[in-house]
Scaffold this motif. Structure first.
Motif, PDB file in Angstrom:
ATOM      1  N   PRO A  36       0.810  -1.224   0.000  1.00  0.00           N
ATOM      2  CA  PRO A  36       0.000   0.000   0.000  1.00  0.00           C
ATOM      3  C   PRO A  36       0.847   1.280   0.000  1.00  0.00           C
ATOM      4  CG  PRO A  36      -0.861  -1.550   1.600  1.00  0.00           C
ATOM      5  CD  PRO A  36       0.432  -2.107   1.099  1.00  0.00           C
ATOM      6  N   GLY A  37       1.976   1.242   0.691  1.00  0.00           N
ATOM      7  CA  GLY A  37       2.859   2.416   0.700  1.00  0.00           C
ATOM      8  C   GLY A  37       3.439   2.695  -0.672  1.00  0.00           C
ATOM      9  N   ALA A  38       3.812   1.641  -1.394  1.00  0.00           N
ATOM     10  CA  ALA A  38       4.340   1.815  -2.747  1.00  0.00           C
ATOM     11  C   ALA A  38       3.266   2.317  -3.698  1.00  0.00           C
ATOM     12  CB  ALA A  38       4.924   0.505  -3.256  1.00  0.00           C
ATOM     13  N   ALA A  39       2.037   1.857  -3.517  1.00  0.00           N
ATOM     14  CA  ALA A  39       0.937   2.320  -4.363  1.00  0.00           C
ATOM     15  C   ALA A  39       0.677   3.806  -4.144  1.00  0.00           C
ATOM     16  CB  ALA A  39      -0.322   1.514  -4.067  1.00  0.00           C
ATOM     17  N   ILE A  40       0.690   4.242  -2.900  1.00  0.00           N
ATOM     18  CA  ILE A  40       0.501   5.662  -2.610  1.00  0.00           C
ATOM     19  C   ILE A  40       1.646   6.472  -3.205  1.00  0.00           C
ATOM     20  CG2 ILE A  40       0.411   7.386  -0.758  1.00  0.00           C
ATOM     21  CD1 ILE A  40      -0.970   5.223   0.957  1.00  0.00           C
ATOM     22  N   ALA A  41       2.867   5.967  -3.102  1.00  0.00           N
ATOM     23  CA  ALA A  41       4.028   6.673  -3.656  1.00  0.00           C
ATOM     24  C   ALA A  41       3.926   6.804  -5.170  1.00  0.00           C
ATOM     25  CB  ALA A  41       5.308   5.947  -3.272  1.00  0.00           C
ATOM     26  N   MET A  42       3.491   5.745  -5.844  1.00  0.00           N
ATOM     27  CA  MET A  42       3.354   5.808  -7.300  1.00  0.00           C
ATOM     28  C   MET A  42       2.267   6.804  -7.716  1.00  0.00           C
ATOM     29  SD  MET A  42       5.663   4.062  -8.717  1.00  0.00           S
ATOM     30  CE  MET A  42       5.033   4.095 -10.371  1.00  0.00           C
ATOM     31  N   LEU A  43       1.124   6.770  -7.034  1.00  0.00           N
ATOM     32  CA  LEU A  43       0.047   7.709  -7.356  1.00  0.00           C
ATOM     33  C   LEU A  43       0.474   9.151  -7.093  1.00  0.00           C
ATOM     34  CD1 LEU A  43      -3.080   5.830  -6.005  1.00  0.00           C
ATOM     35  CD2 LEU A  43      -2.479   6.277  -8.383  1.00  0.00           C
ATOM     36  N   LEU A  44       1.180   9.362  -6.000  1.00  0.00           N
ATOM     37  CA  LEU A  44       1.674  10.698  -5.684  1.00  0.00           C
ATOM     38  C   LEU A  44       2.666  11.176  -6.743  1.00  0.00           C
ATOM     39  CD1 LEU A  44       1.431  12.904  -3.549  1.00  0.00           C
ATOM     40  CD2 LEU A  44       3.235  11.786  -2.278  1.00  0.00           C
ATOM     41  N   THR A  45       3.529  10.289  -7.218  1.00  0.00           N
ATOM     42  CA  THR A  45       4.489  10.634  -8.260  1.00  0.00           C
ATOM     43  C   THR A  45       3.780  11.009  -9.555  1.00  0.00           C
ATOM     44  OG1 THR A  45       6.126   9.160  -7.278  1.00  0.00           O
ATOM     45  CG2 THR A  45       6.469   9.783  -9.571  1.00  0.00           C
ATOM     46  N   ILE A  46       2.763  10.247  -9.922  1.00  0.00           N
ATOM     47  CA  ILE A  46       2.016  10.529 -11.151  1.00  0.00           C
ATOM     48  C   ILE A  46       1.305  11.876 -11.046  1.00  0.00           C
ATOM     49  CG2 ILE A  46       0.026   9.775 -12.525  1.00  0.00           C
ATOM     50  CD1 ILE A  46       0.945   6.874 -11.875  1.00  0.00           C
ATOM     51  N   VAL A  47       0.676  12.144  -9.911  1.00  0.00           N
ATOM     52  CA  VAL A  47      -0.016  13.419  -9.723  1.00  0.00           C
ATOM     53  C   VAL A  47       0.973  14.583  -9.796  1.00  0.00           C
ATOM     54  CG1 VAL A  47      -1.268  14.803  -8.019  1.00  0.00           C
ATOM     55  CG2 VAL A  47      -1.945  12.442  -8.440  1.00  0.00           C
ATOM     56  N   ILE A  48       2.137  14.435  -9.221  1.00  0.00           N
ATOM     57  CA  ILE A  48       3.146  15.502  -9.260  1.00  0.00           C
ATOM     58  C   ILE A  48       3.631  15.729 -10.687  1.00  0.00           C
ATOM     59  CG2 ILE A  48       5.510  16.074  -8.589  1.00  0.00           C
ATOM     60  CD1 ILE A  48       4.840  14.786  -5.848  1.00  0.00           C
ATOM     61  N   PHE A  49       3.883  14.648 -11.448  1.00  0.00           N
ATOM     62  CA  PHE A  49       4.317  14.799 -12.843  1.00  0.00           C
ATOM     63  C   PHE A  49       3.251  15.503 -13.679  1.00  0.00           C
ATOM     64  CE2 PHE A  49       7.618  11.348 -12.408  1.00  0.00           C
ATOM     65  CZ  PHE A  49       8.681  12.184 -12.704  1.00  0.00           C
ATOM     66  N   ILE A  50       1.980  15.161 -13.476  1.00  0.00           N
ATOM     67  CA  ILE A  50       0.901  15.814 -14.220  1.00  0.00           C
ATOM     68  C   ILE A  50       0.838  17.298 -13.851  1.00  0.00           C
ATOM     69  CG2 ILE A  50      -1.610  15.950 -14.451  1.00  0.00           C
ATOM     70  CD1 ILE A  50      -1.624  12.874 -14.246  1.00  0.00           C
ATOM     71  N   GLY A  51       0.958  17.615 -12.573  1.00  0.00           N
ATOM     72  CA  GLY A  51       0.936  19.011 -12.140  1.00  0.00           C
ATOM     73  C   GLY A  51       2.085  19.810 -12.709  1.00  0.00           C
ATOM     74  N   VAL A  52       3.266  19.236 -12.703  1.00  0.00           N
ATOM     75  CA  VAL A  52       4.437  19.935 -13.253  1.00  0.00           C
ATOM     76  C   VAL A  52       4.277  20.135 -14.755  1.00  0.00           C
ATOM     77  CG1 VAL A  52       6.908  19.683 -13.723  1.00  0.00           C
ATOM     78  CG2 VAL A  52       6.017  19.234 -11.447  1.00  0.00           C
ATOM     79  N   GLY A  53       3.740  19.134 -15.443  1.00  0.00           N
ATOM     80  CA  GLY A  53       3.511  19.267 -16.885  1.00  0.00           C
ATOM     81  C   GLY A  53       2.523  20.377 -17.208  1.00  0.00           C
ATOM     82  N   LEU A  54       1.454  20.470 -16.429  1.00  0.00           N
ATOM     83  CA  LEU A  54       0.470  21.526 -16.649  1.00  0.00           C
ATOM     84  C   LEU A  54       1.066  22.904 -16.385  1.00  0.00           C
ATOM     85  CD1 LEU A  54      -2.701  19.934 -15.053  1.00  0.00           C
ATOM     86  CD2 LEU A  54      -2.259  20.332 -17.470  1.00  0.00           C
ATOM     87  N   VAL A  55       1.827  23.027 -15.329  1.00  0.00           N
ATOM     88  CA  VAL A  55       2.456  24.322 -15.020  1.00  0.00           C
ATOM     89  C   VAL A  55       3.443  24.703 -16.122  1.00  0.00           C
ATOM     90  CG1 VAL A  55       4.034  25.482 -13.424  1.00  0.00           C
ATOM     91  CG2 VAL A  55       2.095  24.188 -12.546  1.00  0.00           C
TER      92      VAL A  55
END
Length: 62
Positions: A36-55
């Motif tokens: 579960p910790g790895a799943a949260i880390a992967m989702l958090l990484t994806i959300v951060i990459f999407i946010g950085v791409g939009l910015v």
């Protein structure tokens, strides 16, 4: 944001100040649940990459 909720309130009262990074930390290092910790880390990484791409797109267009 990880350090302030951990040091100030330990994520409480209840789960009021729990952030995804704090949930990941608790799952992996406190509870020993790596999956579960790895799943949260992967989702958090994806959300951060999407946010950085939009910015980056917004900044380039101006």
């Amino acid at each position: 944001m990880f350090d302030l909720p951990l040091l100030a309130t330990q994520g409480g009262p209840g789960y009021a100040t729990t952030t995804p990074s704090l949930m990941m930390y608790r799952d992996v290092f406190v509870n020993g649940q790596i999956g579960p910790g790895a799943a949260i880390a992967m989702l958090l990484t994806i959300v951060i990459f999407i946010g950085v791409g939009l910015v980056n797109r917004l900044v380039r267009s101006e």
